[in-house]
Design a protein around this motif. Structure first.
Motif, PDB file in Angstrom:
ATOM      1  N   GLY A  17       0.827  -1.206   0.000  1.00 14.27           N
ATOM      2  CA  GLY A  17       0.000   0.000   0.000  1.00 14.27           C
ATOM      3  C   GLY A  17       0.859   1.253   0.000  1.00 14.27           C
ATOM      4  N   GLY A  18       0.382   2.302  -0.639  1.00 12.62           N
ATOM      5  CA  GLY A  18       1.128   3.565  -0.659  1.00 12.62           C
ATOM      6  C   GLY A  18       1.016   4.306   0.667  1.00 12.62           C
ATOM      7  N   HIS A  19       2.041   5.068   1.004  1.00  8.60           N
ATOM      8  CA  HIS A  19       2.044   5.833   2.260  1.00  8.60           C
ATOM      9  C   HIS A  19       1.105   7.036   2.156  1.00  8.60           C
ATOM     10  CE1 HIS A  19       5.178   3.239   3.343  1.00  8.60           C
ATOM     11  NE2 HIS A  19       6.205   3.926   2.871  1.00  8.60           N
ATOM     12  N   GLY A  20       0.504   7.363   3.282  1.00  6.11           N
ATOM     13  CA  GLY A  20      -0.275   8.587   3.339  1.00  6.11           C
ATOM     14  C   GLY A  20       0.633   9.806   3.340  1.00  6.11           C
ATOM     15  N   CYS A  21       0.070  10.960   3.033  1.00  5.36           N
ATOM     16  CA  CYS A  21       0.866  12.193   2.924  1.00  5.36           C
ATOM     17  C   CYS A  21       0.511  13.141   4.074  1.00  5.36           C
ATOM     18  CB  CYS A  21       0.578  12.862   1.581  1.00  5.36           C
ATOM     19  SG  CYS A  21       1.385  14.472   1.362  1.00  5.36           S
ATOM     20  N   ALA A  22       1.554  13.733   4.671  1.00  3.88           N
ATOM     21  CA  ALA A  22       1.359  14.760   5.703  1.00  3.88           C
ATOM     22  C   ALA A  22       1.661  16.114   5.067  1.00  3.88           C
ATOM     23  CB  ALA A  22       2.283  14.507   6.891  1.00  3.88           C
ATOM     24  N   SER A  23       0.605  16.876   4.824  1.00  2.00           N
ATOM     25  CA  SER A  23       0.760  18.150   4.108  1.00  2.00           C
ATOM     26  C   SER A  23      -0.194  19.174   4.691  1.00  2.00           C
ATOM     27  CB  SER A  23       0.470  17.935   2.616  1.00  2.00           C
ATOM     28  OG  SER A  23       0.424  19.164   1.921  1.00  2.00           O
ATOM     29  N   VAL A  24       0.191  20.457   4.602  1.00  2.00           N
ATOM     30  CA  VAL A  24      -0.653  21.565   5.051  1.00  2.00           C
ATOM     31  C   VAL A  24      -0.924  22.469   3.857  1.00  2.00           C
ATOM     32  CG1 VAL A  24      -0.820  23.582   6.564  1.00  2.00           C
ATOM     33  CG2 VAL A  24       0.235  21.476   7.401  1.00  2.00           C
ATOM     34  N   HIS A  25      -2.168  22.809   3.660  1.00  2.00           N
ATOM     35  CA  HIS A  25      -2.558  23.638   2.514  1.00  2.00           C
ATOM     36  C   HIS A  25      -2.011  25.053   2.668  1.00  2.00           C
ATOM     37  CE1 HIS A  25      -4.937  25.142  -0.798  1.00  2.00           C
ATOM     38  NE2 HIS A  25      -5.409  26.102  -0.009  1.00  2.00           N
ATOM     39  N   ARG A  26      -1.391  25.528   1.588  1.00  2.20           N
ATOM     40  CA  ARG A  26      -0.843  26.888   1.594  1.00  2.20           C
ATOM     41  C   ARG A  26      -1.206  27.580   0.293  1.00  2.20           C
ATOM     42  NH1 ARG A  26       2.924  23.911   4.426  1.00  2.20           N
ATOM     43  NH2 ARG A  26       3.734  24.849   6.342  1.00  2.20           N
ATOM     44  N   GLU A  27      -1.606  28.837   0.408  1.00  2.00           N
ATOM     45  CA  GLU A  27      -1.858  29.675  -0.759  1.00  2.00           C
ATOM     46  C   GLU A  27      -1.698  31.131  -0.339  1.00  2.00           C
ATOM     47  OE1 GLU A  27      -6.312  30.381  -1.543  1.00  2.00           O
ATOM     48  OE2 GLU A  27      -6.171  28.259  -0.947  1.00  2.00           O
ATOM     49  N   LYS A  28      -1.693  32.021  -1.304  1.00  2.00           N
ATOM     50  CA  LYS A  28      -1.474  33.428  -1.015  1.00  2.00           C
ATOM     51  C   LYS A  28      -2.565  33.967  -0.099  1.00  2.00           C
ATOM     52  CE  LYS A  28      -0.360  37.770  -3.349  1.00  2.00           C
ATOM     53  NZ  LYS A  28      -0.246  38.450  -4.666  1.00  2.00           N
ATOM     54  N   PHE A  29      -2.132  34.710   0.925  1.00  5.05           N
ATOM     55  CA  PHE A  29      -2.997  35.277   1.950  1.00  5.05           C
ATOM     56  C   PHE A  29      -3.675  34.202   2.816  1.00  5.05           C
ATOM     57  CE2 PHE A  29      -3.376  38.346  -1.661  1.00  5.05           C
ATOM     58  CZ  PHE A  29      -2.487  39.290  -1.131  1.00  5.05           C
ATOM     59  N   LYS A  30      -3.281  32.951   2.646  1.00  2.00           N
ATOM     60  CA  LYS A  30      -3.830  31.883   3.475  1.00  2.00           C
ATOM     61  C   LYS A  30      -2.746  30.821   3.655  1.00  2.00           C
ATOM     62  CE  LYS A  30      -7.975  29.026   3.973  1.00  2.00           C
ATOM     63  NZ  LYS A  30      -9.196  28.503   3.284  1.00  2.00           N
ATOM     64  N   PRO A  31      -1.698  31.175   4.415  1.00  4.68           N
ATOM     65  CA  PRO A  31      -0.528  30.280   4.495  1.00  4.68           C
ATOM     66  C   PRO A  31      -0.793  28.979   5.234  1.00  4.68           C
ATOM     67  CG  PRO A  31      -0.311  32.096   6.038  1.00  4.68           C
ATOM     68  CD  PRO A  31      -1.521  32.393   5.217  1.00  4.68           C
ATOM     69  N   LEU A  32      -1.764  28.954   6.113  1.00  7.32           N
ATOM     70  CA  LEU A  32      -2.050  27.754   6.896  1.00  7.32           C
ATOM     71  C   LEU A  32      -3.519  27.398   6.741  1.00  7.32           C
ATOM     72  CD1 LEU A  32       0.003  28.615  10.094  1.00  7.32           C
ATOM     73  CD2 LEU A  32       0.634  27.044   8.262  1.00  7.32           C
ATOM     74  N   GLY A  33      -3.817  26.732   5.630  1.00  6.54           N
ATOM     75  CA  GLY A  33      -5.204  26.439   5.319  1.00  6.54           C
ATOM     76  C   GLY A  33      -5.705  25.110   5.834  1.00  6.54           C
ATOM     77  N   GLY A  34      -4.933  24.414   6.663  1.00  4.60           N
ATOM     78  CA  GLY A  34      -5.377  23.135   7.206  1.00  4.60           C
ATOM     79  C   GLY A  34      -4.711  21.954   6.525  1.00  4.60           C
ATOM     80  N   PRO A  35      -4.776  20.794   7.131  1.00  6.47           N
ATOM     81  CA  PRO A  35      -4.133  19.599   6.568  1.00  6.47           C
ATOM     82  C   PRO A  35      -4.829  19.168   5.277  1.00  6.47           C
ATOM     83  CG  PRO A  35      -5.492  18.996   8.441  1.00  6.47           C
ATOM     84  CD  PRO A  35      -5.480  20.494   8.400  1.00  6.47           C
ATOM     85  N   ASP A  36      -4.028  18.805   4.276  1.00  2.49           N
ATOM     86  CA  ASP A  36      -4.614  18.378   2.997  1.00  2.49           C
ATOM     87  C   ASP A  36      -3.861  17.190   2.402  1.00  2.49           C
ATOM     88  OD1 ASP A  36      -2.273  19.553   2.187  1.00  2.49           O
ATOM     89  OD2 ASP A  36      -3.182  20.744   0.572  1.00  2.49           O
ATOM     90  N   GLY A  37      -3.232  16.388   3.251  1.00  6.40           N
ATOM     91  CA  GLY A  37      -2.511  15.210   2.761  1.00  6.40           C
ATOM     92  C   GLY A  37      -3.462  14.101   2.349  1.00  6.40           C
ATOM     93  N   GLY A  38      -3.259  13.538   1.154  1.00  8.60           N
ATOM     94  CA  GLY A  38      -4.126  12.488   0.649  1.00  8.60           C
ATOM     95  C   GLY A  38      -3.727  11.101   1.129  1.00  8.60           C
ATOM     96  N   ASN A  39      -4.618  10.138   0.930  1.00  6.47           N
ATOM     97  CA  ASN A  39      -4.356   8.753   1.334  1.00  6.47           C
ATOM     98  C   ASN A  39      -3.532   8.022   0.281  1.00  6.47           C
ATOM     99  OD1 ASN A  39      -6.088   9.338   3.485  1.00  6.47           O
ATOM    100  ND2 ASN A  39      -7.872   8.502   2.416  1.00  6.47           N
ATOM    101  N   GLY A  40      -2.806   7.008   0.721  1.00  7.72           N
ATOM    102  CA  GLY A  40      -2.055   6.171  -0.200  1.00  7.72           C
ATOM    103  C   GLY A  40      -2.963   5.188  -0.917  1.00  7.72           C
ATOM    104  N   GLY A  41      -2.532   4.740  -2.086  1.00  9.53           N
ATOM    105  CA  GLY A  41      -3.310   3.789  -2.867  1.00  9.53           C
ATOM    106  C   GLY A  41      -3.148   2.362  -2.362  1.00  9.53           C
ATOM    107  N   ARG A  42      -4.146   1.526  -2.637  1.00 12.67           N
ATOM    108  CA  ARG A  42      -4.108   0.110  -2.241  1.00 12.67           C
ATOM    109  C   ARG A  42      -3.165  -0.665  -3.150  1.00 12.67           C
ATOM    110  NH1 ARG A  42      -6.206  -4.287  -4.363  1.00 12.67           N
ATOM    111  NH2 ARG A  42      -7.247  -3.028  -5.943  1.00 12.67           N
TER     112      ARG A  42
END
Length: 478
Positions: A17-42
């Motif tokens: 199985g693929g590993h899950g991703c630990a990521s935080v959403h970032r965009e202009k004027f919103k540097p900390l938009g919350g976790p957005d890491g996707g799941n790994g594939g089967r």
């Protein structure tokens, strides 16, 4: 060169199985938009499927190692990884799957029958899936699980209605060549037939298959000649036809003794006592063969056998034999119970089933075994303290700590989770309460909280400056 293989050892490995991703959403004027890491594939499965166009296991004899593809890891932006592709392995009808100890795992009969030989690993959850009201910004993700790795044995047992058995050169190949469209090798020396031959016979409205099994000799059930290697091909047959040579040149042989020898070998092999028998006295076109057939026929009928005098070369007695076999096959098919619709069997767990066990081994370690604890350990990144604490919380909620205390574990005792050859070992600290106090407010990132009022921020900055000046005044290098 080998062209027919009916037994192979296959090494199959499913995809990880693929590993899950630990990521935080970032965009202009919103540097900390919350976790957005996707799941790994089967990971992909390894699946055995019956294919009527496949008649031998030769491909797996040359390439015994087969592996499915892995799942892809998750990515930021809530993008889940791609699932691994299943590996579909076509096998002949009548293939039996066994494990390394010889226990039957599956009996694959019928076109399209499937069996999952190795299960692909689950993909790990990304930090977006792990977020909750209490854990707003997890700084970790779960790892993908490894796929199953199995060593299995494939055995082919021919699916035929009628099996021709007898001594080498008794005329079995000649008989199947005139009863059906099969074209086996025919020659005037023993063991001409090295592999089972299949033919299709039509007699009236009945269509049945007939198999020519390589010749049997005394001791075949113990491995002499080719008998033991191919006796498995008569196990599924509804009718056994003894082909007896009435014109053999060997003076110590005769049809009755040949029949007794073959019956003894079938008895020692086992599992064939309930199959109806038919006796075919072959080569009656030869004068001496005709005389011998008329001599032994009364004795064979007295034993309860249906006897047919035939000549494969002169095409004598074939029609009567063909229709008689069709009648027996039709009766056997009618006697078989009808296949029931697929039923789903639900076996609920006991109310007091915790899903894991805690035992103490001879080495003094307390061993925790169970599907959930072992799966959670495989999914944990032990280089990440937050992920380790999350594992500790899960084990505590499952009741592992309570069971360890009941088993007599004390602080500092070794605890192993998983099988003996691949376990995670750690020193148990019962006062940690699953690591929550050690790691503090795990996953509760203060940057994700609502912004403080401007007056409060000014007050906090002033307090920080005052603290820094006080520390400087108190600093005395001498």
């Amino acid at each position: 060169m080998t062209t027919f293989v009916d037994r192979v050892e296959l090494h199959v490995a499913a995809g990880n199985g693929g590993h899950g991703c630990a990521s935080v959403h970032r965009e202009k004027f919103k540097p900390l938009g919350g976790p957005d890491g996707g799941n790994g594939g089967r990971g992909g499965d390894v699946i055995l499927v019956v294919d009527q166009s496949v008649t031998t296991l030769l491909d797996y004899h040359h390439s015994p190692h087969r592996k499915a593809t892995n799942g892809k890891p998750g990515e930021g932006g809530h993008r889940s990884g791609k699932d691994g592709q299943d590996l579909v392995l076509p096998v002949p009808d009548g293939t039996v799957v066994l494990d390394g100890r010889g226990e039957v795992l599956a009996d694959l009969v019928g076109h399209g029958t499937r069996y999952v030989a190795a299960q692909g690993g689950r993909g790990g959850l990304g930090n977006a899936a792990l977020a909750s009201a209490r854990r707003k910004a997890p700084g970790f993700a779960l790892l993908g699980e490894p796929g199953d790795v199995q060593d299995i044995v494939l055995e082919l047992k021919t699916v035929a209605d009628v099996a021709l058995v007898g001594y080498p050169s008794a005329g079995k190949s000649s008989l199947i060549s005139v009863l059906s469209a099969a074209k086996p090798k025919i020659a005037d020396y023993p063991f001409t037939t090295l592999v089972p031959n299949l033919g299709v016979v039509t007699a009236g409205s009945t269509v049945y298959t007939i198999a020519d099994v390589p010749g049997l000799i005394p001791g075949a059930s113990r491995g002499r000649g080719l008998g033991l290697e191919f006796l498995r091909h008569v196990e599924r047959c509804s009718v056994l036809v003894h082909v007896l040579d009435t014109a053999t040149l060997e003076t110590e042989r005769d049809p009755l003794s040949d029949l007794d020898v073959i019956e003894e070998e079938l008895r020692q092999y086992g599992g064939l006592d309930d199959r109806p028998r038919v006796v075919v006295l072959n080569k009656v076109d030869i004068p001496d063969g005709k005389d011998l057939a008329e001599m032994v026929r009364p004795e064979l009928e007295a034993r309860g056998y249906r006897v047919f005098e035939v000549s494969a070369v002169a095409h004598q007695g074939l029609k009567e034999l063909s229709y008689a076999l069709a009648e027996i096959v039709a009766g056997a098919r009618a006697a078989k119970p009808k296949e029931e619709a697929t039923r789903i069997v639900i076996r609920p767990k006991a109310v007091d089933d915790t899903g894991f066990t805690v035992t103490r081994g001879e080495d003094g370690l307390y061993r925790v075994r169970g599907e959930k604890p072992e799966r959670w350990v495989r999914q944990t990144d032990f280089n990440n303290d937050e992920a380790v604490g999350y594992l500790a919380d899960r084990l505590n909620r499952l009741g592992v700590e309570d069971e360890l205390m009941k088993a007599g574990a004390r602080a500092g005792d070794g605890v192993a989770i998983g099988p003996e050859d691949d376990a995670v070992v750690f020193d148990w600290e019962p006062t940690m309460m699953a690591g929550a106090e050690m790691l503090g407010r795990r996953g509760e990132d203060h940057r994700m909280e609502a912004p403080r009022p401007a007056a409060q921020r000014r007050k906090d900055r002033q307090a920080e400056r005052d603290e820094a000046e006080r520390a400087y005044d108190e600093f005395d290098p001498f």
